[in-house]
Write a protein that holds these residues in place. Structure first.
Motif, PDB file in Angstrom:
ATOM      1  N   GLN A  26       0.789  -1.230   0.000  1.00 56.30           N
ATOM      2  CA  GLN A  26       0.000   0.000   0.000  1.00 56.30           C
ATOM      3  C   GLN A  26       0.825   1.287   0.000  1.00 56.30           C
ATOM      4  OE1 GLN A  26      -3.284  -0.231  -0.320  1.00 56.30           O
ATOM      5  NE2 GLN A  26      -3.311  -2.446  -0.076  1.00 56.30           N
ATOM      6  N   ALA A  27       2.069   1.252   0.445  1.00 58.85           N
ATOM      7  CA  ALA A  27       2.774   2.510   0.707  1.00 58.85           C
ATOM      8  C   ALA A  27       3.920   2.815  -0.247  1.00 58.85           C
ATOM      9  CB  ALA A  27       3.291   2.526   2.151  1.00 58.85           C
ATOM     10  N   VAL A  28       4.748   1.828  -0.565  1.00 59.79           N
ATOM     11  CA  VAL A  28       5.971   2.125  -1.307  1.00 59.79           C
ATOM     12  C   VAL A  28       5.768   1.969  -2.810  1.00 59.79           C
ATOM     13  CG1 VAL A  28       7.452   1.421   0.610  1.00 59.79           C
ATOM     14  CG2 VAL A  28       6.856  -0.240  -1.157  1.00 59.79           C
ATOM     15  N   VAL A  29       6.557   2.733  -3.565  1.00 60.89           N
ATOM     16  CA  VAL A  29       6.669   2.567  -5.009  1.00 60.89           C
ATOM     17  C   VAL A  29       8.130   2.307  -5.321  1.00 60.89           C
ATOM     18  CG1 VAL A  29       4.665   3.996  -5.542  1.00 60.89           C
ATOM     19  CG2 VAL A  29       6.905   5.068  -5.326  1.00 60.89           C
ATOM     20  N   ASP A  30       8.412   1.908  -6.559  1.00 62.57           N
ATOM     21  CA  ASP A  30       9.751   1.450  -6.914  1.00 62.57           C
ATOM     22  C   ASP A  30      10.832   2.502  -6.684  1.00 62.57           C
ATOM     23  OD1 ASP A  30       8.858  -1.052  -7.569  1.00 62.57           O
ATOM     24  OD2 ASP A  30       8.729  -0.668  -9.723  1.00 62.57           O
ATOM     25  N   ASN A  31      10.505   3.771  -6.818  1.00 65.78           N
ATOM     26  CA  ASN A  31      11.520   4.814  -6.664  1.00 65.78           C
ATOM     27  C   ASN A  31      11.784   5.206  -5.218  1.00 65.78           C
ATOM     28  OD1 ASN A  31      12.067   4.983  -9.389  1.00 65.78           O
ATOM     29  ND2 ASN A  31      10.614   6.644  -9.750  1.00 65.78           N
ATOM     30  N   ASP A  32      10.997   4.651  -4.298  1.00 69.10           N
ATOM     31  CA  ASP A  32      11.240   4.902  -2.880  1.00 69.10           C
ATOM     32  C   ASP A  32      12.416   4.064  -2.389  1.00 69.10           C
ATOM     33  OD1 ASP A  32       9.084   6.660  -2.672  1.00 69.10           O
ATOM     34  OD2 ASP A  32       7.686   5.065  -2.120  1.00 69.10           O
ATOM     35  N   GLU A  33      12.884   4.396  -1.201  1.00 75.25           N
ATOM     36  CA  GLU A  33      13.865   3.562  -0.513  1.00 75.25           C
ATOM     37  C   GLU A  33      13.223   3.042   0.760  1.00 75.25           C
ATOM     38  OE1 GLU A  33      18.481   3.546   1.113  1.00 75.25           O
ATOM     39  OE2 GLU A  33      17.420   5.455   0.931  1.00 75.25           O
ATOM     40  N   LEU A  34      13.247   1.726   0.931  1.00 73.66           N
ATOM     41  CA  LEU A  34      12.662   1.099   2.107  1.00 73.66           C
ATOM     42  C   LEU A  34      13.769   0.724   3.079  1.00 73.66           C
ATOM     43  CD1 LEU A  34      10.133  -0.007   3.536  1.00 73.66           C
ATOM     44  CD2 LEU A  34      10.512  -2.169   2.325  1.00 73.66           C
ATOM     45  N   ILE A  35      13.655   1.217   4.297  1.00 70.22           N
ATOM     46  CA  ILE A  35      14.661   0.954   5.329  1.00 70.22           C
ATOM     47  C   ILE A  35      14.037   0.088   6.417  1.00 70.22           C
ATOM     48  CG2 ILE A  35      16.185   1.989   7.053  1.00 70.22           C
ATOM     49  CD1 ILE A  35      16.189   4.523   5.265  1.00 70.22           C
ATOM     50  N   LEU A  36      14.603  -1.078   6.642  1.00 70.57           N
ATOM     51  CA  LEU A  36      14.171  -1.962   7.710  1.00 70.57           C
ATOM     52  C   LEU A  36      15.019  -1.645   8.939  1.00 70.57           C
ATOM     53  CD1 LEU A  36      14.047  -5.281   5.635  1.00 70.57           C
ATOM     54  CD2 LEU A  36      12.151  -3.709   6.114  1.00 70.57           C
ATOM     55  N   PHE A  37      14.390  -1.056   9.938  1.00 68.65           N
ATOM     56  CA  PHE A  37      15.147  -0.594  11.110  1.00 68.65           C
ATOM     57  C   PHE A  37      14.825  -1.445  12.322  1.00 68.65           C
ATOM     58  CE2 PHE A  37      15.540   2.273  14.863  1.00 68.65           C
ATOM     59  CZ  PHE A  37      16.927   2.323  14.862  1.00 68.65           C
ATOM     60  N   HIS A  38      15.876  -1.987  12.924  1.00 65.01           N
ATOM     61  CA  HIS A  38      15.714  -2.851  14.096  1.00 65.01           C
ATOM     62  C   HIS A  38      16.473  -2.273  15.278  1.00 65.01           C
ATOM     63  CE1 HIS A  38      15.271  -6.350  16.596  1.00 65.01           C
ATOM     64  NE2 HIS A  38      16.572  -6.554  16.629  1.00 65.01           N
ATOM     65  N   VAL A  39      15.773  -2.150  16.404  1.00 66.29           N
ATOM     66  CA  VAL A  39      16.413  -1.750  17.657  1.00 66.29           C
ATOM     67  C   VAL A  39      16.897  -3.006  18.342  1.00 66.29           C
ATOM     68  CG1 VAL A  39      16.130  -0.578  19.865  1.00 66.29           C
ATOM     69  CG2 VAL A  39      14.898   0.257  17.854  1.00 66.29           C
ATOM     70  N   GLU A  40      18.208  -3.148  18.445  1.00 64.53           N
ATOM     71  CA  GLU A  40      18.779  -4.370  19.002  1.00 64.53           C
ATOM     72  C   GLU A  40      18.584  -4.427  20.509  1.00 64.53           C
ATOM     73  OE1 GLU A  40      22.745  -3.868  17.353  1.00 64.53           O
ATOM     74  OE2 GLU A  40      22.382  -5.628  16.094  1.00 64.53           O
TER      75      GLU A  40
END
Length: 213
Positions: A34-48
């Protein structure tokens, strides 16, 4: 709302809070469909967190159809979606694969052109998860923050009180609600309602907004 990625401006940085939980998997599914398109950058952020538990995301993401929905053509969904599900199911059960890499692989299988990267930050002593996430959105210049949200009875009654908050505070808050209220960027809290049940979304301007899958 953030839904309807086809009409959104390209080139955004979208961060998904990545944890080995069903809530996080639901947030990722919402982001991809629903949110991202191909020109976006998706960042998976994890708090360790050394006390965090793992591997529950594997079983959740293995469910059929997780990655074959989204604002793409029917032919693209039929080809990429089926291939993604088959390939991902073969790797998610392996104990030697970190859940973050599993999530990244799922993203690339669903949207091959999408730029995806993993970011990690250790929870420093005296800081809480919400603050670490909020700080990182500023450091990375995030445009949209997406986080899975659980609305259990205990959450509703007890909430999530930030360390150092006054014991007399009148309204304890959970991590997602804190981020919604305090993020400079758009923050979307996602509750996935079953495999085909849609999403319940919360933002600063929309409360309990229902979005069909």
């Amino acid at each position: 709302m953030v839904g309807g990625g086809r009409s959104a401006a390209p080139g955004r940085k979208i961060m998904v809070v990545a944890d080995p939980t069903q809530e996080s998997a639901g947030a990722l599914q919402y982001a991809l469909s629903q949110a991202v398109v191909d020109n976006d950058e998706l960042i998976l952020f994890h708090v360790e967190n050394p006390n965090s538990w793992r591997n529950t995301i594997s079983m959740f993401l293995k469910k059929p159809g997780l990655m074959n929905s989204g604002p793409t053509s029917a032919s693209a969904r039929a080809g990429a979606g089926a291939g993604a599900t088959t390939s991902v199911e073969g790797s998610f059960g392996r104990g030697d694969v970190e859940f973050l890499e599993e999530m990244k692989s799922a993203c690339k299988l669903c949207k091959p052109k999408l730029r995806v990267r993993i970011e990690k930050k250790a929870m420093a002593e005296g800081k809480d998860k919400a603050t670490v996430i909020l700080d990182q959105t500023k450091v990375l210049g995030i445009d949209v923050l997406i986080i899975g949200q659980r609305k259990s009875l205990s959450t509703i009654l007890l909430g999530y009180r930030l360390p150092g908050a006054s014991s007399r505070a009148t309204k304890p808050i959970d991590t997602a609600e804190y981020l919604i209220d305090n993020s400079n960027c758009t923050c979307v809290a996602v509750q996935k309602k079953g495999q085909n049940g849609g999403y319940l979304l919360n933002t600063k301007t929309h409360k309990n907004f229902w979005l069909l899958a």
